[in-house]
Design a protein around this motif. Structure first.
Motif, mmCIF file in Angstrom:
data_model
loop_
_atom_site.group_PDB
_atom_site.id
_atom_site.type_symbol
_atom_site.label_atom_id
_atom_site.label_comp_id
_atom_site.label_asym_id
_atom_site.label_seq_id
_atom_site.Cartn_x
_atom_site.Cartn_y
_atom_site.Cartn_z
ATOM 1 N N UNK A 1 0.820 -1.215 0.000
ATOM 2 C CA UNK A 1 0.000 0.000 0.000
ATOM 3 C C UNK A 1 0.854 1.265 0.000
ATOM 4 N N UNK A 2 1.853 1.279 0.893
ATOM 5 C CA UNK A 2 2.619 2.506 1.130
ATOM 6 C C UNK A 2 3.540 2.862 -0.042
ATOM 7 N N UNK A 3 3.787 1.930 -0.935
ATOM 8 C CA UNK A 3 4.657 2.231 -2.073
ATOM 9 C C UNK A 3 4.048 3.306 -2.979
ATOM 10 N N UNK A 4 2.739 3.520 -2.888
ATOM 11 C CA UNK A 4 2.115 4.572 -3.710
ATOM 12 C C UNK A 4 2.655 5.957 -3.359
ATOM 13 N N UNK A 5 3.233 6.078 -2.173
ATOM 14 C CA UNK A 5 3.846 7.341 -1.752
ATOM 15 C C UNK A 5 5.342 7.392 -2.079
ATOM 16 N N UNK A 6 5.867 6.341 -2.684
ATOM 17 C CA UNK A 6 7.310 6.267 -2.910
ATOM 18 C C UNK A 6 8.062 5.894 -1.653
ATOM 19 N N UNK A 7 7.377 5.203 -0.732
ATOM 20 C CA UNK A 7 7.969 4.840 0.547
ATOM 21 C C UNK A 7 8.663 3.486 0.449
ATOM 22 N N UNK A 8 9.830 3.419 1.085
ATOM 23 C CA UNK A 8 10.587 2.180 1.197
ATOM 24 C C UNK A 8 11.258 2.177 2.572
ATOM 25 N N UNK A 9 11.897 1.064 2.889
ATOM 26 C CA UNK A 9 12.602 0.913 4.159
ATOM 27 C C UNK A 9 14.066 0.598 3.891
ATOM 28 N N UNK A 10 14.899 0.999 4.846
ATOM 29 C CA UNK A 10 16.297 0.574 4.840
ATOM 30 C C UNK A 10 16.740 0.435 6.284
ATOM 31 N N UNK A 11 17.798 -0.314 6.481
ATOM 32 C CA UNK A 11 18.323 -0.495 7.829
ATOM 33 C C UNK A 11 18.900 0.810 8.368
ATOM 34 N N UNK A 12 18.681 1.048 9.643
ATOM 35 C CA UNK A 12 19.243 2.200 10.332
ATOM 36 C C UNK A 12 20.756 2.022 10.434
ATOM 37 N N UNK B 1 15.549 -2.363 12.879
ATOM 38 C CA UNK B 1 15.677 -0.925 13.131
ATOM 39 C C UNK B 1 15.660 -0.261 11.768
ATOM 40 N N UNK B 2 14.496 0.219 11.363
ATOM 41 C CA UNK B 2 14.317 0.675 9.989
ATOM 42 C C UNK B 2 14.107 2.180 9.885
ATOM 43 N N UNK B 3 14.687 2.733 8.842
ATOM 44 C CA UNK B 3 14.426 4.114 8.455
ATOM 45 C C UNK B 3 13.381 4.053 7.351
ATOM 46 N N UNK B 4 12.335 4.834 7.516
ATOM 47 C CA UNK B 4 11.300 4.950 6.491
ATOM 48 C C UNK B 4 11.734 6.073 5.565
ATOM 49 N N UNK B 5 11.792 5.776 4.278
ATOM 50 C CA UNK B 5 12.194 6.778 3.297
ATOM 51 C C UNK B 5 11.073 7.009 2.298
ATOM 52 N N UNK B 6 10.997 8.241 1.811
ATOM 53 C CA UNK B 6 10.092 8.570 0.716
ATOM 54 C C UNK B 6 10.951 9.191 -0.372
ATOM 55 N N UNK B 7 10.933 8.560 -1.522
ATOM 56 C CA UNK B 7 11.782 9.007 -2.633
ATOM 57 C C UNK B 7 13.231 9.187 -2.178
ATOM 58 N N UNK B 8 13.721 8.226 -1.413
ATOM 59 C CA UNK B 8 15.109 8.134 -0.920
ATOM 60 C C UNK B 8 15.477 9.148 0.156
ATOM 61 N N UNK B 9 14.529 9.903 0.670
ATOM 62 C CA UNK B 9 14.803 10.837 1.771
ATOM 63 C C UNK B 9 14.162 10.293 3.053
#
Length: 174
Positions: free
Chosen positions: A9-20, A74-82
């Motif tokens: 669902x959240x990918x519609x916002x350009x959201x992804x996760x990466x490790x902290x 421990x995830x950072x939520x990113x939107x369009x890589x920010x």
């Protein structure tokens, strides 16, 4: 190995996760402060005193989480890589435990948090797990949790333990 939560669902916002990483600590401290601004606004402290207090509280919270949730993501939520937030989650045998979820002010109220939670609900339903989270009683997101079917199971003083159970909501994997 990518063990991140789903982003259906959240990918519609350009959201992804990466490790902290350690490099994220200044961002995470600012994010933490943004979640405390309202309560800090009424204090007769200087900005320097407020920041010192926030730094101390942030470090204590971070150390507590790291000590007590040793298998967490421990995830950072990113939107369009920010970076726009954090999601700390631990997968237990019968529960997904959300340790913490927070978004920067500009990302709040847009449906991003709801989509993240609904993606987690899909994962939980697919694996027959509940979702648990401690939420401050005065947290503005409390109404979101209730709308998504989370129910208070324990009163912990300042916090409520909220639990979402797929069997109670009829939630099925979409």
């Amino acid at each position: 190995m990518n063990n991140f939560p789903p982003t259906d669902r959240v990918s519609r916002f350009g959201v992804s996760y990466r490790d902290m990483t350690d490099a994220d600590m200044p961002f995470l401290s600012r994010l933490y402060r943004s979640t405390r601004e309202e309560e800090m606004s009424g204090l007769p402290w200087s900005d320097e005193q407020k920041q010192s207090f926030i730094d101390m509280q942030f470090r204590a919270q971070h150390e507590h989480y790291q000590k007590h949730y040793t298998d967490a993501l421990w995830l950072i939520i990113e939107m369009n890589s920010a970076p726009i937030g954090r999601l700390y989650i631990e997968r237990w045998a019968s529960e997904l435990r959300i340790i913490d979820i927070a978004l920067i002010p500009d990302a709040r109220g847009k449906g991003i948090g709801a989509d993240i939670l609904e993606d987690l609900q899909s994962e939980a339903a697919a694996t027959a797990k509940n979702i648990g989270i401690h939420v401050e009683k005065a947290n503005p997101a409390m109404s979101l949790y209730h709308r998504l079917g989370f129910k208070q199971t324990e009163d912990k003083g300042v916090y409520d333990l909220l639990v979402w159970r797929p069997a109670e909501t009829g939630h099925c994997r979409r």
